[in-house]
Design an enzyme around this catalytic site. Structure first.
Site, PDB file in Angstrom:
ATOM      1  N   ASP A  93       3.630  -1.838   8.352  1.00 60.97           N
ATOM      2  CA  ASP A  93       2.321  -1.788   7.219  1.00 60.97           C
ATOM      3  C   ASP A  93       1.538  -0.524   7.484  1.00 60.97           C
ATOM      4  OD1 ASP A  93       1.299  -2.682   5.268  1.00 60.97           O
ATOM      5  OD2 ASP A  93       0.697  -4.936   6.052  1.00 60.97           O
ATOM      6  N   GLY A 114      -6.126  -2.717  -0.812  1.00 53.50           N
ATOM      7  CA  GLY A 114      -4.964  -2.986  -1.821  1.00 53.50           C
ATOM      8  C   GLY A 114      -4.899  -4.272  -2.558  1.00 53.50           C
ATOM      9  N   GLU A 132      -0.409 -10.129   3.861  1.00 51.12           N
ATOM     10  CA  GLU A 132      -0.179  -9.227   4.919  1.00 51.12           C
ATOM     11  C   GLU A 132      -0.537  -9.854   6.393  1.00 51.12           C
ATOM     12  OE1 GLU A 132      -1.087  -4.698   3.172  1.00 51.12           O
ATOM     13  OE2 GLU A 132      -2.797  -5.909   3.539  1.00 51.12           O
ATOM     14  N   GLY A 160       0.743  -1.265  -0.088  1.00 50.46           N
ATOM     15  CA  GLY A 160       0.011  -0.085   0.075  1.00 50.46           C
ATOM     16  C   GLY A 160       1.050   1.255   0.035  1.00 50.46           C
ATOM     17  N   ASP A 178      -6.100   0.587   6.296  1.00 50.54           N
ATOM     18  CA  ASP A 178      -7.329   1.144   5.836  1.00 50.54           C
ATOM     19  C   ASP A 178      -8.391   1.777   6.984  1.00 50.54           C
ATOM     20  OD1 ASP A 178      -6.766   0.545   3.079  1.00 50.54           O
ATOM     21  OD2 ASP A 178      -7.211  -1.463   3.752  1.00 50.54           O
TER      22      ASP A 178
END
Length: 231
Positions: free
Chosen positions: A84, A101, A107, A30, A87
């Site tokens: 990381d 993404g 992830e 992302g 959202d």
């Protein structure tokens, strides 16, 4: 650079400052994670020794281009630190929604294996309750019509994600993504458990890790939300 980009960069640099020499670092996916990767690459160019474990092919390609050495689970099964983005972050619980993404499965695998997880966001990603946007689900291609019908019967209203050319979006693992406009999620753990019982649902975008830290960039600088064990 926009004000929002500047906030992302400040938070990403704060996270990368915690990387120590010799670490194995999980590399998120992302836009914010890519900002962190650029900051990490600058430290590598200055002499920092790390190995990166990427969460997507896009991240792996960028890391190679930036000169960040890569590794895999066969050599390094327990990353020291993963950086990381997210959202949505529910500030009170640190529950997350990720995967818009399209890299949610990888992830989550990398984050769950890591000793520490640092989530980097700007303050626009903080929400009082998850579900402001869609909840992504990674779905097996085989029988996807049946899986989507099951989800629809649960009231999830799944929409199969499309690529720019109109074809179904396909993850790095060869799966599909269904986006579900849930509305406010009162019980993320309960919803995640119910969804994972649906045949064909491989993973959800609900990230409910027992320990993680969130670095938030605001107009006044960066701040840290403590992990659940510190609450």
């Amino acid at each position: 650079m926009t004000d929002r980009d500047a906030l992302k960069r400040a938070a990403a640099e704060a996270a990368v400052a915690e990387v120590e020499d010799g670490m194995v670092v999980g590399l998120g996916s992302g836009t914010t994670a890519e900002t962190a990767l650029h900051a990490l690459a600058a430290r590598v160019a200055a002499g920092l020794r790390v190995r990166g474990l990427p969460t997507s092919e896009r991240t792996a390609s960028l890391a190679r281009a930036l000169g960040v050495p890569l590794t895999g689970f066969a050599r390094d099964p327990v990353p020291d630190l993963t950086i990381d983005g997210a959202d949505e972050v529910e500030a009170a619980s640190l529950a997350l929604i990720k995967g818009r993404g399209g890299a949610l499965l990888r992830e989550k695998i990398v984050a769950a294996a890591s000793r520490r997880v640092l989530i980097v966001v700007d303050d626009s990603k903080l929400v009082p309750r998850l579900g402001v946007g869609v909840l992504p689900l990674e779905v097996a291609p085989f029988g996807s019509q049946a899986t989507l019908a099951h989800l629809d019967a649960m009231g999830m209203r799944p929409v199969l994600r499309r690529a720019a050319d109109g074809a179904p979006f396909v993850t790095d693992g060869g799966n599909l993504v269904a986006d579900c406009p849930t509305g406010p999620i009162a019980d993320p753990a309960g919803l995640s458990a119910r969804l994972l019982h649906v045949p064909g649902v491989i993973e959800t975008g609900l990230f409910l890790l027992p320990t993680l830290e969130v670095i938030v960039a605001t107009g006044h600088g960066t701040t840290r939300l403590p992990d659940r064990q510190q609450r």
